[in-house]
Design an enzyme around this catalytic site. Structure first.
Site, PDB file in Angstrom:
ATOM      1  N   CYS A 380      33.961   9.804 101.458  1.00  0.00           N
ATOM      2  CA  CYS A 380      33.140   8.681 101.033  1.00  0.00           C
ATOM      3  C   CYS A 380      33.229   8.493  99.517  1.00  0.00           C
ATOM      4  CB  CYS A 380      31.715   8.858 101.538  1.00  0.00           C
ATOM      5  SG  CYS A 380      30.862   7.280 101.706  1.00  0.00           S
ATOM      6  N   HIS A 514      32.194   9.714 107.167  1.00  0.00           N
ATOM      7  CA  HIS A 514      31.715  11.101 107.080  1.00  0.00           C
ATOM      8  C   HIS A 514      32.122  11.899 108.318  1.00  0.00           C
ATOM      9  CE1 HIS A 514      29.196  10.839 103.467  1.00  0.00           C
ATOM     10  NE2 HIS A 514      29.033   9.577 103.816  1.00  0.00           N
ATOM     11  N   GLU A 516      32.367  14.977 108.707  1.00  0.00           N
ATOM     12  CA  GLU A 516      31.623  16.229 108.877  1.00  0.00           C
ATOM     13  C   GLU A 516      30.484  16.086 109.887  1.00  0.00           C
ATOM     14  OE1 GLU A 516      31.492  14.248 106.295  1.00  0.00           O
ATOM     15  OE2 GLU A 516      29.583  14.298 105.210  1.00  0.00           O
TER      16      GLU A 516
HETATM   17  N1  GLN Z   1      27.745   5.792  96.588  1.00  0.00           N
HETATM   18  C1  GLN Z   1      28.831   5.369  97.406  1.00  0.00           C
HETATM   19  C2  GLN Z   1      28.509   4.108  98.161  1.00  0.00           C
HETATM   20  O1  GLN Z   1      27.369   3.780  98.323  1.00  0.00           O
HETATM   21  C3  GLN Z   1      29.279   6.473  98.371  1.00  0.00           C
HETATM   22  C4  GLN Z   1      28.254   6.840  99.373  1.00  0.00           C
HETATM   23  C5  GLN Z   1      28.553   8.138 100.049  1.00  0.00           C
HETATM   24  O2  GLN Z   1      29.327   8.930  99.552  1.00  0.00           O
HETATM   25  N2  GLN Z   1      27.926   8.389 101.196  1.00  0.00           N
HETATM   26  O3  GLN Z   1      29.405   3.445  98.631  1.00  0.00           O
END
Ligand code: GLN
Length: 542
Positions: A380, A514, A516
């Site tokens: 992410c 994600h 994970e």
């Molecule tokens: N801050 C980033 C976004 O909002 C990544 C978010 C995250 O890593 N879950 O896109």
């Protein structure tokens, strides 16, 4: 008819109620029963989405896009059953529902009160969306005696009364502290905690007694006597070296047998726990070790990256190696000379995150991994930072950045206000409230044939969970691909970059989702298995 098991906690917090509930779910499954786990959280936030990971640990996201308590992650990892929005509720959500109903006039002029209106809403939630499971295990967050817990305890008391003993059970998790001056375990806090429960009308049917020392039969007898619980239902819960041994330990202490006995179900056949024995065995006898650096922001709180740490462990189990996690605060890499901390690691992982603080450090870590051919896994935010790094260093875009940190000349990462899910258009705006602006939950991703990603998954269409506001801007795709990146995963409409990789690098993968959140000890996530495999190769080189 579905049976309900309510799990409460007493004496102190952090006793592992979530793990105990998850392990009980796994044991009942091993006995052939279907289960579902849910959690009632007494805090006033509508969901944990806006809470700092430093306060409350990670936010666990479900396929259907709910931001939930991290205990739902344990439930999924132990039972393999995907959690749903309907499996987690908070006081905040219950009260919003009740107040909404009041405003609509649903209460027909009645005075709206905690009992029965709030408790009814809680009971409705507990019983909602049940599809014939044999057991619903329902954990109540917090500690008995907290002001916030009271409506929940009252609701489950009523449910116990309505359903009757044969369909409801109360399990209370407590602590037996060891007092070294006396050289003994103390049962008094447990007695007090049970009294507290009794004062709200709940007599526990079983006690799970957490302790650092073996609990003598004399102590069990004493607890049984003072707490009015059968002696066999006083279950010792000693610390174990791996959480994946918890189901086996609880079984050895009689947890599942006593639960079945409570409900009058046969318990003579032994459950098949081979899967847990195998996992614990692999964990205990690794054939090597790899050092993985996690370059993040909340590295001082282990729970902030709970699923991530577990998924890495699963990758280790799959490769038969121990994972030596090195938590590193991203901010240190903003110092020129700090990259030497990364010299001897076998893999670098930059996890999800929010906000500008530490972002330049994460970019520096991604640069180090790319230039030094160290396996790099960006999740992410970690993917976004890797793309910004490549744009700056390779694509001649020194101003590359993310609009998350303010206006930016080359917004390689920017806010997207409209996108499609299936055949529906979803919208958000920069001014929507914080809880409502994220791309949340499961989305499909098309995988480029012949890519590393394709090799890892063995599929051309995958589905993974998201939780972010910003996206890599598709307009930079060609420019970045010309300098060596490959956009190997895209949203099915081709608009949103989901995965980038560097084909000439031993292992450099950034994912917008994600992974994970979906890894399980008995089904390690392919990205983590592959990343750790690359780290094992790296460990032979350095
Ligand atoms: N801050 C980033 C976004 O909002 C990544 C978010 C995250 O890593 N879950 O896109």
């Amino acid at each position: 008819m579905t049976r309900f098991i309510f799990v409460t906690g007493g004496v102190v917090s952090s006793l592992g109620k979530g793990l105990a509930s998850a392990a009980l779910g796994a044991l009942l499954q091993a006995r052939g029963y279907s289960v579902r786990l849910r959690k009632l959280d007494p805090y006033l936030n509508v969901d944990p989405g806006t809470m700092s990971p430093l306060q409350h640990g990670e936010v666990f996201v479900t396929d259907d896009g709910a931001e939930t308590d991290l205990d739902l992650g344990h439930y999924e990892r132990f039972t393999g059953i995907p959690a749903k929005r309907s499996d987690n509720v908070t006081t905040g959500k219950i009260y919003s529902t009740v107040i909404e109903r009041e405003r609509r006039g649903d209460y027909l002029g009645a005075t709206v009160q905690v009992i029965p209106h709030v408790t009814d809403a809680i009971k409705e939630f507990v019983r909602a969306d049940v599809s014939g499971e044999d057991f619903i295990i329902c954990e109540i967050g917090g500690t008995v005696g907290d002001i916030e817990s009271l409506p929940f305890l009252e609701a489950i008391r009523q449910l116990g009364n309505e359903m009757g003993r044969e369909h409801a059970m109360f399990i209370h998790v407590t602590l037996l502290p060891y007092v070294s001056a006396a050289g003994e375990l103390k049962t008094k806090p447990t007695q007090h905690s049970v009294k507290e429960l009794l004062s709200v009308g709940i007599q526990p049917d079983m006690l799970l007694c957490r302790s650092e020392m073996p609990i003598s039969n004399d102590d069990r007898r004493k607890i049984a006597l003072f707490c009015n619980v059968r002696q066999e239902a006083v279950i010792p819960a000693l610390n174990v070296d791996t959480i994946y041994a918890v189901p086996i330990e609880y079984h050895n202490q009689g947890l599942d047998t006593q639960v079945l006995r409570h409900f009058g179900l046969p318990s003579t056949m032994e459950p098949d726990l081979t899967v847990w024995e195998t996992i614990a065995g692999h964990f205990r006898q690794p054939e090597g070790e790899v050092k993985i650096a996690i370059v993040g922001k909340y590295t001082s709180v282990f729970d902030a990256y709970k699923s991530l740490a577990e998924a890495l462990t699963h990758g280790g189990i799959a490769n038969n190696v121990k994972i030596n996690l090195q938590w590193m605060d991203a901010e240190i890499f903003e110092r020129e000379d700090a990259v030497h901390f990364l010299e001897d690691v076998h893999g670098i992982l930059v996890p999800g995150g929010f906000g500008e603080r530490g972002s330049e450090g994460k970019i520096a870590a991604a640069k180090f991994a790319r230039e030094r051919n160290v396996p790099y896994f960006g999740i992410c935010f970690g993917m976004q930072m890797a793309v910004i790094e490549a744009a700056r260093s390779l694509a001649d875009l020194p101003q590359a950045g993310s609009t998350e940190f303010g206006p930016c000349d080359e917004a390689v990462v920017g806010l997207l206000t409209e996108w499609t899910r299936g055949n529906q258009v979803e919208r958000r705006s920069s001014s929507s409230n914080l809880g409502g602006t994220m791309r949340l939950g499961a989305y499909d991703c098309a995988v480029a044939p012949g890519s590393k990603l394709n090799e890892i998954y063995g599929k051309t269409l995958i589905s993974e969970r998201h939780r972010h506001r910003y996206e890599v801007n598709i307009h930079y795709k060609d420019r970045l691909e010309r300098v060596g990146l490959r956009f190997s995963g895209m949203s099915p409409d081709g608009e949103l970059p989901e995965v980038v990789e560097i084909p000439t690098h031993p292992w450099f993968v950034g994912v917008q989702f994600h992974p994970e959140l979906k890894s399980k000890p008995f089904e390690p996530h392919p990205l983590f298995t592959s990343f750790i495999k690359a780290a094992v190769t790296q460990s032979r080189l350095v």
